[in-house]
Design an enzyme around this catalytic site. Structure first.
Site, PDB file in Angstrom:
ATOM      1  N   GLU A 175     -13.670   6.890   5.709  1.00 51.32           N
ATOM      2  CA  GLU A 175     -13.160   7.108   4.345  1.00 51.32           C
ATOM      3  C   GLU A 175     -11.671   6.768   4.264  1.00 51.32           C
ATOM      4  O   GLU A 175     -10.935   7.377   3.506  1.00 51.32           O
ATOM      5  CB  GLU A 175     -13.381   8.549   3.870  1.00 51.32           C
TER       6      GLU A 175
HETATM    7  C1  LIG Z   1     -19.023   7.239  12.356  1.00 51.62           C
HETATM    8  C2  LIG Z   1     -18.585   6.307  11.292  1.00 51.62           C
HETATM    9  C3  LIG Z   1     -19.201   6.358  10.043  1.00 51.62           C
HETATM   10  C4  LIG Z   1     -18.815   5.463   9.043  1.00 51.62           C
HETATM   11  N1  LIG Z   1     -19.480   5.467   7.834  1.00 51.62           N
HETATM   12  C5  LIG Z   1     -19.241   4.472   6.948  1.00 51.62           C
HETATM   13  C6  LIG Z   1     -20.041   4.332   5.778  1.00 51.62           C
HETATM   14  O1  LIG Z   1     -20.930   5.151   5.498  1.00 51.62           O
HETATM   15  N2  LIG Z   1     -19.809   3.279   4.959  1.00 51.62           N
HETATM   16  C7  LIG Z   1     -18.846   2.358   5.214  1.00 51.62           C
HETATM   17  O2  LIG Z   1     -18.702   1.432   4.455  1.00 51.62           O
HETATM   18  N3  LIG Z   1     -18.050   2.476   6.315  1.00 51.62           N
HETATM   19  C8  LIG Z   1     -18.241   3.497   7.182  1.00 51.62           C
HETATM   20  N4  LIG Z   1     -17.456   3.606   8.304  1.00 51.62           N
HETATM   21  C9  LIG Z   1     -16.391   2.649   8.525  1.00 51.62           C
HETATM   22  C10 LIG Z   1     -15.023   3.276   8.342  1.00 51.62           C
HETATM   23  O3  LIG Z   1     -14.796   3.616   7.014  1.00 51.62           O
HETATM   24  C11 LIG Z   1     -14.001   2.286   8.906  1.00 51.62           C
HETATM   25  O4  LIG Z   1     -14.196   2.241  10.307  1.00 51.62           O
HETATM   26  C12 LIG Z   1     -12.581   2.686   8.579  1.00 51.62           C
HETATM   27  O5  LIG Z   1     -12.336   2.550   7.205  1.00 51.62           O
HETATM   28  C13 LIG Z   1     -11.538   1.871   9.351  1.00 51.62           C
HETATM   29  O6  LIG Z   1     -11.801   0.512   9.265  1.00 51.62           O
HETATM   30  P1  LIG Z   1     -11.857  -0.380  10.593  1.00 51.62           P
HETATM   31  O7  LIG Z   1     -12.769   0.307  11.561  1.00 51.62           O
HETATM   32  O8  LIG Z   1     -12.218  -1.754  10.200  1.00 51.62           O
HETATM   33  O9  LIG Z   1     -10.428  -0.317  11.172  1.00 51.62           O
HETATM   34  P2  LIG Z   1      -9.229  -1.300  10.772  1.00 51.62           P
HETATM   35  O10 LIG Z   1      -9.187  -1.455   9.312  1.00 51.62           O
HETATM   36  O11 LIG Z   1      -9.321  -2.517  11.607  1.00 51.62           O
HETATM   37  O12 LIG Z   1      -7.982  -0.429  11.230  1.00 51.62           O
HETATM   38  C14 LIG Z   1      -7.548  -0.337  12.597  1.00 51.62           C
HETATM   39  C15 LIG Z   1      -6.195   0.367  12.630  1.00 51.62           C
HETATM   40  O13 LIG Z   1      -5.233  -0.414  11.914  1.00 51.62           O
HETATM   41  C16 LIG Z   1      -4.634   0.358  10.899  1.00 51.62           C
HETATM   42  N5  LIG Z   1      -4.393  -0.493   9.737  1.00 51.62           N
HETATM   43  C17 LIG Z   1      -5.221  -1.376   9.160  1.00 51.62           C
HETATM   44  N6  LIG Z   1      -4.614  -1.984   8.139  1.00 51.62           N
HETATM   45  C18 LIG Z   1      -3.388  -1.457   8.031  1.00 51.62           C
HETATM   46  C19 LIG Z   1      -2.274  -1.665   7.170  1.00 51.62           C
HETATM   47  N7  LIG Z   1      -2.330  -2.522   6.156  1.00 51.62           N
HETATM   48  N8  LIG Z   1      -1.156  -0.932   7.375  1.00 51.62           N
HETATM   49  C20 LIG Z   1      -1.095  -0.045   8.361  1.00 51.62           C
HETATM   50  N9  LIG Z   1      -2.097   0.195   9.215  1.00 51.62           N
HETATM   51  C21 LIG Z   1      -3.234  -0.508   9.051  1.00 51.62           C
HETATM   52  C22 LIG Z   1      -5.612   1.479  10.594  1.00 51.62           C
HETATM   53  O14 LIG Z   1      -4.947   2.609  10.044  1.00 51.62           O
HETATM   54  C23 LIG Z   1      -6.180   1.732  11.973  1.00 51.62           C
HETATM   55  O15 LIG Z   1      -5.335   2.605  12.676  1.00 51.62           O
HETATM   56  C24 LIG Z   1     -17.790   4.524   9.302  1.00 51.62           C
HETATM   57  C25 LIG Z   1     -17.153   4.515  10.546  1.00 51.62           C
HETATM   58  C26 LIG Z   1     -17.538   5.378  11.523  1.00 51.62           C
HETATM   59  C27 LIG Z   1     -16.852   5.315  12.859  1.00 51.62           C
END
Ligand SMILES: Cc1cc2nc3c(=O)[nH]c(=O)nc-3n(C[C@H](O)[C@H](O)[C@H](O)COP(=O)(O)OP(=O)(O)OC[C@H]3O[C@@H](n4cnc5c(N)ncnc54)[C@H](O)[C@@H]3O)c2cc1C
Length: 603
Positions: free
Chosen positions: A441
């Site tokens: 989220e």
């Molecule tokens: C158990 C689980 C359940 C989930 N359920 C759902 C679901 O039901 N539906 C769904 O759609 N998704 C779901 N997700 C996905 C989840 O919402 C994402 O993993 C999360 O939003 C982070 O995205 P990412 O993994 O791509 O990380 P990234 O976006 O790659 O981020 C990696 C790191 O970089 C940082 N970062 C990225 N961009 C920036 C920026 N511009 N400035 C500063 N810092 C930045 C982030 O804060 C983080 O620390 C789930 C994930 C998990 C692990």
């Protein structure tokens, strides 16, 4: 084995005394059903359901986890039966519209229900939890026919919903999603692409799953402006609302995760699946924010839930576990050694858990009142102001409470020493389960950018000013120069809170001015800014609780211990947790240079 006892006295203290939910509900005709008797019935019955049906499945669910076989996910033993009991009791639709089978009660009551479900068994609670967001999206943005097709079954709980945003190449940066939506002659869309990490994406609890999917039309503009929102049922629905043929949605993999093992997290493949546009083309992300705000409040609850459960396990342990003697002499001379609750360091950990759990609950219940007001507001300008206030509070609650919930769970392990690290006591499970709450989220980093960038700088501090004025108004009304009969007792809270709110506004202005020259300051200050804002919001809630407890001591002397404990926990919060803002203030105002000077190669 972990057990859960719903903290009914704490819940009632907030809804009856501190936030006076009863007068708040009485203001609105639509909440006529939310009488004190009805509220009491909901809280006690939901507590019973959570304690007897869900809590016993928490550890067994973690051990067994979900299984994927032949493209179908099965949930752990007992989940199906307890979900059926939940549906039979009508819990899913308590705060949803009566016309679709709900009970039309205030959203705040729905949040109280979700808190209890989540504390008893977070993994289980994610199945109905994800549906709530899907329902809200259809209610706010769906067409009349979409409402009629999907809402009755979702409200009943016999169908569930999901939120399909994330793709392999992007989670935070949703402007880069690539799932395609091609318009078809019959007015539907053909959806093709893969979504990863989808919670409740497949399971055996409901007869159908309604996926809410972000996708792109062929001629859509690049980035966030070219995203549309679709409803894509797992099983297509016939015109007479019966179930038709299976849609082209398949479950590819089931994630093996650190925690929430009983909650299914899957990859969903959409292979020219039939989807239906929600609202207008290219407005998907805007609509999704409705979903996300509610989902984010729901995730903030995970911080409170894990703090509460960790505290409930820690408390009896520190009263039983013997180790050495108190530094001020034997406290239990009849025992071989004193229980560890006599030691200041153990008390510090326990009080931190208590302050986080009770303070966090107060923050959520406070925001829930704003949610009710927004739902009932008919005046355009007032509605905008309420929406902005909720939008301002949401990243604070989500980011701050999940970070503190994890801290609290982690402290639970420390309180239990070696036993905390073993599976038997359930604390390591809480740590594993709650770790994800700072990620999904929207990560804490993303919440922080939303707060500082969108909600503070882009709004030119408008909502911050109005919230700060509200807190200052409270401080003035309870200060030494007020007529407050408890002003002498309250001064230790009012004075530091006043100073902190003043500094909050000063720092905000300084960031706004310095960020014009160095945009990196927004990113380097944002997480500290979010935590700073969180500590202030929690301090405001603790000050309100202390004031109410002081008033109640005089009115209900038979409950003096309960109210004294509130005042003492508030004292602890102000003395030992709130001062963290001093360091945060300093680091947030530091120039970004030390972060940015080192080159990628030099790392
Ligand atoms: C158990 C689980 C359940 C989930 N359920 C759902 C679901 O039901 N539906 C769904 O759609 N998704 C779901 N997700 C996905 C989840 O919402 C994402 O993993 C999360 O939003 C982070 O995205 P990412 O993994 O791509 O990380 P990234 O976006 O790659 O981020 C990696 C790191 O970089 C940082 N970062 C990225 N961009 C920036 C920026 N511009 N400035 C500063 N810092 C930045 C982030 O804060 C983080 O620390 C789930 C994930 C998990 C692990």
């Amino acid at each position: 084995m972990t057990t859960y006892t719903a903290p009914i006295e704490d819940i009632n203290f907030l809804i009856e005394d501190v936030l006076d939910y009863h007068s708040h509900y009485a203001k609105y005709l639509s909440y006529a059903e939310a009488t004190p008797d009805m509220v009491e019935m909901i809280v006690t019955e939901c507590a019973k359901f959570c304690e007897t049906e869900l809590a016993p499945l928490n550890q067994s669910g973690d051990k067994e986890g979900c299984q994927l076989k032949d493209g179908k996910v099965t949930t752990p033993k007992g989940f199906k039966e307890s979900y059926q009991a939940y549906v039979d009791a009508g819990w899913q639709g308590i705060s949803h519209p009566v016309e679709y089978g709900g009970q039309g009660l205030p959203p705040s009551l729905g949040l109280i229900r979700s808190e209890m479900l989540g504390t008893a068994n977070w993994s289980w609670s994610m199945y109905p939890g994800l549906s709530l967001g899907a329902m809200d999206t259809v209610i706010k943005h769906g067409s009349q026919s979409q409402k009629e097709i999907y809402l009755p079954k979702l409200t009943e709980g016999v169908w569930s919903g999901t939120m399909c945003l994330t793709e392999a190449q992007c989670g935070s940066d949703l402007g880069r999603i690539s799932t395609k939506a091609e318009p078809q002659k019959d007015g539907s869309y053909s959806i093709t692409g893969s979504k990863i990490f989808i919670s409740a994406g497949d399971h055996d609890l409901t007869e159908n799953i309604i996926h809410i999917v972000l996708a792109r039309l062929p001629d859509a503009p690049k980035g966030t402006r070219g995203i549309s929102l679709f409803v894509v049922p797992k099983i297509l629905v016939n015109e007479d609302s019966t179930l038709g043929e299976a849609n082209a949605v398949s479950c590819g993999t089931l994630e093996e995760k650190m925690g929430i093992k009983a909650s299914s997290t899957v990859t969903l493949n959409f292979d020219a699946a039939k989807g239906f546009l929600i609202g207008e083309e290219n407005k998907g992300l805007e609509y999704m924010f409705t979903y996300m705000n509610n989902a984010r409040l729901g995730t903030a609850l995970q911080g409170v839930s894990s703090a509460e459960l960790a505290y409930q396990i820690s408390l009896p342990y520190v009263k039983e576990r013997l180790s050495m003697r108190s530094l001020t002499g034997k406290k239990f001379p009849e025992k071989e050694a004193d229980p560890i609750i006599v030691h200041p360091d153990v008390r510090k950990m326990l009080l931190t858990q208590k302050a986080i759990s009770e303070g966090g609950r107060a923050m959520i219940y406070y925001a829930a009142k704003v949610l009710d007001e927004l739902e009932q507001c008919e005046d355009e300008q007032a509605s905008k102001a309420l929406d902005e206030k909720l939008g301002f509070l949401t990243p604070i609650l989500k980011g701050f409470l999940t970070e503190l919930g994890f801290e609290s769970a982690n402290l639970g392990i420390q309180v239990l020493g070696g036993y905390g690290y073993t599976k038997e006591w359930g604390l390591e499970q809480i740590v594993r389960d709650t770790r994800v709450s700072t990620l999904y989220e929207g990560t804490t980093g993303i919440q922080a950018l939303d707060l500082l960038g969108r909600k503070m700088l882009m709004e030119r501090g408008k909502t911050l000013r109005s919230f700060a004025n509200e807190i200052m108004g409270f401080c003035k009304g309870h200060s030494l120069i007020s007529g407050n009969p408890h002003k002498l007792r309250m001064n230790k809270f009012i004075w530091p809170l006043t100073k902190a709110v003043f500094n909050w506004q000063r720092y905000s202005l300084q960031i706004a001015s310095r960020a014009q020259k160095d945009r990196d300051l927004i990113g380097s200050a944002s997480v500290e800014y979010l935590m700073y804002s969180g500590y202030i919001t929690m301090a405001y809630c603790w000050a309100m609780m202390a004031q109410t407890a002081n008033e109640e001591i005089a009115k209900k002397p038979e409950n003096i211990d309960f109210y004294r404990a509130k005042v003492r926990t508030a004292e602890f919060y102000f003395e030992r947790i709130f001062p963290r803002i001093k360091t945060l203030g300093k680091t947030m105002m530091a120039k970004p240079r030390s972060l940015m000077r080192i080159t990628s190669e030099q790392f």
